[in-house]
Every structure is written in C-alpha cells, then in structure tokens.
Scaffold this motif. Sequence first.
Motif: not given
Length: 227
Positions: A38-41, A133-137, A142-144
Amino acid sequence: MSDHSWSPRSPSEALARFLGVPFDAQTYRNLAYLLLAFPLGIAYFTVVTTGLSTGLGLLVTFAGVPIVIATLLVTLGIGSFERRLADYLLDVDVDADAGEVELAFGSVEETIGTTKRVLTAPTTWTGLLLVGLKFVYGVVAFTALVTAFAVSATLLAAPALYDAPGVTYTFGPYVIDTLREAVAGAGLGVLLVLVSLHVSNGLARFGGFLTDALLGGAARSAEVTDA
C-alpha cells in the motif's frame, strides 16, 4: 521459487494445512509484503506520474527530456527493488539480471547510449505498467486486510465484551447478548482468521507472479527475440 502451495493428499492433510497456516513463517512474510504494497504503491505512483507529467509538459522546451529520462531511470530502480522484495519476502526468484540496464554518464556518447538502452529496455515499459498495477494492488490488499482482520477482531472480542456495562455488542444487524452467542461469534472469528490468512497468502502469491511476469518475463522474452 519454493512451493508453498503443495496439494494435500488426504482430508487430514488438507485440514492440517488449513489449521497450520498461522504457524507457517511464510504467512507472516506474505502479510508483510501485502502491508508494504500500500505505501509503496502510493509512493511509486506519485513519483512516476509527477515526473512523467512534468517532463512531458516541458518537452516543447527540451527541458522535459532529462526529466522524462530520469523518471524512467527511477522506474528501473523501482523494478530492481521489487524483484529483491519478491525474492526476500515471497521467495519468488525473479532473475536478478533481468532487465538490468548498463548506466554510464561519463561523456556525451555514454549518456546518449544509456538513454537508448533505457528507452529500448522492455522492463522500462513493463516497469511503468507495474507501477500502475502496484498502486491498485496495494489499495486492494490493504482494504482486504483491514476489513478481514477488523471483522475477525470484533468476533474474537465478543466473549470479553458482550456483557460489559453500558455496551450493546452488535455484529452487523445481530445483537450478541448471551454467552452462547459470544462463544459462537468467537469461533466464527477464529475460522475467519484462518480463511483470511489463506486468502492473504494467495494474494501475496499473485503479487509475486505479477512481478515475475512483468519484470523477469519481459526480459526473458526480449532475450528469446534477440536470439
């Protein structure tokens, strides 16, 4: 890549695998990978989109060229870091030499050569795709995680809190006001934790597959084409 997804040969092995997930060290490395996503994305996406939008906006003055190239170099660095992260946390062996670009800026000729290599390296462009994709991932992971473990914690805490003075303990539309209901809720919480850990492991494995496909796979495809 180590095989952490062996297929059980009997119901007892399947049950042991299901119940044993909290005791597998790889589970916690997978969780660390998901939490970092999450923070990296967000960081990757912010840096790369800012660099590209600024550089492309200044291309008409030629001042944008070095900004665009610098941003692409950052993208290559992100790809290198992601390969190492997948190797360290997920035990996904992305080729360490995949997509490596020789960088040299000692002279004008070397700078031009480096620029050409950066622009023609497949992992430059698959790295840009990985950033998006990393941003979306990262957001999905994080949400899950937050949702699954918040619900699990609510259920697990039921036996201790359901009869606290001044507290109406609810789970969704249901009010938990007896010990039997609280114990049943805690049991459901334990089950949900186990399921969530398995889902997290699968989500982490998908992240490793994505990294290998975009970075290692792109380089291998380029090598085959060149051959």
